[in-house]
Design a protein around this motif. Structure first.
Motif, PDB file in Angstrom:
ATOM      1  N   UNK A  56      23.563  41.567   6.138  1.00  0.00           N
ATOM      2  CA  UNK A  56      23.945  40.628   5.209  1.00  0.00           C
ATOM      3  C   UNK A  56      25.473  39.922   5.202  1.00  0.00           C
ATOM      4  N   UNK A  57      25.873  39.479   4.026  1.00  0.00           N
ATOM      5  CA  UNK A  57      27.063  38.863   4.012  1.00  0.00           C
ATOM      6  C   UNK A  57      28.357  39.791   4.515  1.00  0.00           C
ATOM      7  N   UNK A  58      29.356  39.385   4.761  1.00  0.00           N
ATOM      8  CA  UNK A  58      30.562  40.340   5.098  1.00  0.00           C
ATOM      9  C   UNK A  58      31.173  40.890   4.017  1.00  0.00           C
ATOM     10  N   UNK A  59      31.151  40.287   2.998  1.00  0.00           N
ATOM     11  CA  UNK A  59      31.921  40.777   1.647  1.00  0.00           C
ATOM     12  C   UNK A  59      31.105  40.803   0.319  1.00  0.00           C
ATOM     13  N   UNK A  60      30.873  41.823  -0.212  1.00  0.00           N
ATOM     14  CA  UNK A  60      30.190  41.656  -1.454  1.00  0.00           C
ATOM     15  C   UNK A  60      30.821  41.721  -2.844  1.00  0.00           C
ATOM     16  N   UNK A  61      30.205  41.399  -3.741  1.00  0.00           N
ATOM     17  CA  UNK A  61      30.740  41.395  -5.170  1.00  0.00           C
ATOM     18  C   UNK A  61      31.987  40.684  -5.145  1.00  0.00           C
ATOM     19  N   UNK A  62      32.202  39.635  -4.675  1.00  0.00           N
ATOM     20  CA  UNK A  62      33.417  38.916  -4.950  1.00  0.00           C
ATOM     21  C   UNK A  62      33.400  38.105  -6.374  1.00  0.00           C
ATOM     22  N   UNK A  63      34.500  38.120  -7.370  1.00  0.00           N
ATOM     23  CA  UNK A  63      34.532  37.096  -8.336  1.00  0.00           C
ATOM     24  C   UNK A  63      35.865  35.992  -8.202  1.00  0.00           C
ATOM     25  N   UNK A  64      35.442  34.954  -8.286  1.00  0.00           N
ATOM     26  CA  UNK A  64      36.514  33.908  -8.329  1.00  0.00           C
ATOM     27  C   UNK A  64      36.446  32.977  -9.399  1.00  0.00           C
ATOM     28  N   UNK A  65      37.289  32.178  -9.582  1.00  0.00           N
ATOM     29  CA  UNK A  65      37.228  31.249 -10.710  1.00  0.00           C
ATOM     30  C   UNK A  65      37.251  29.944  -9.933  1.00  0.00           C
ATOM     31  N   UNK A  66      36.293  29.203  -9.979  1.00  0.00           N
ATOM     32  CA  UNK A  66      35.992  27.944  -9.318  1.00  0.00           C
ATOM     33  C   UNK A  66      35.302  26.565 -10.103  1.00  0.00           C
ATOM     34  N   UNK A  67      36.115  25.481 -10.351  1.00  0.00           N
ATOM     35  CA  UNK A  67      35.503  24.483 -10.869  1.00  0.00           C
ATOM     36  C   UNK A  67      35.216  24.672 -12.370  1.00  0.00           C
TER      37      UNK A  67
END
Length: 142
Positions: A56-67
């Motif tokens: 699966x994806x390389x990095x899990x459970x990321x949280x960003x502020x976007x738009x």
């Protein structure tokens, strides 16, 4: 002290950094780091997530502020933007949770997935910004 990050030639003969350096560069980001996607939109890191050692994806459970919104999901990293298509991840349901595609460079063909797209070189500096606690609604990060 100067050090050198090894580069390799990819399947298209382009000299690039191994993907693991891009993954580790992302994981070295801190809460409050401020980046811009390839369209110039601001991305503020709240939580860079955790390395995924399974499929699966390389990095899990990321949280960003976007738009103007908080996005929680996964990050997939590639040496170039074509990697998403080369690995067939657009047709793989395990990658439906990807919110951001992080690459070392954009491919010359300009093809990229329909996700926010970030170029992050393993040696590049990031901007820091401060997020005031009062700007977050109670419970938004739960």
């Amino acid at each position: 002290m100067m050090y050198r990050i090894p580069a390799i030639n990819n399947q298209w003969g382009i000299h690039e950094f191994p993907e693991k350096f891009i993954v580790h560069r992302w994981l070295s980001l801190k809460s409050g780091n401020h980046l811009r996607d390839t369209d110039g939109n601001s991305i503020i890191i709240i939580d860079p997530g955790q390395l995924n050692t399974y499929d699966g994806p390389d990095i899990r459970n990321v949280l960003v502020y976007y738009k103007g919104a908080f996005l929680r999901g996964d990050v997939e990293c590639h040496c170039s933007s074509e990697g998403w298509f080369y690995h067939g991840q657009g047709q793989n349901r395990a990658y439906d949770s990807v919110i951001l595609h992080v690459v070392g460079h954009c491919s010359s063909g300009g093809r990229k997935p329909a996700l926010p797209h970030l170029i992050l070189k393993p040696y590049e500096n990031t901007w820091d910004c401060t997020i005031k606690q009062t700007s977050l609604s109670p419970g938004i990060l739960e």
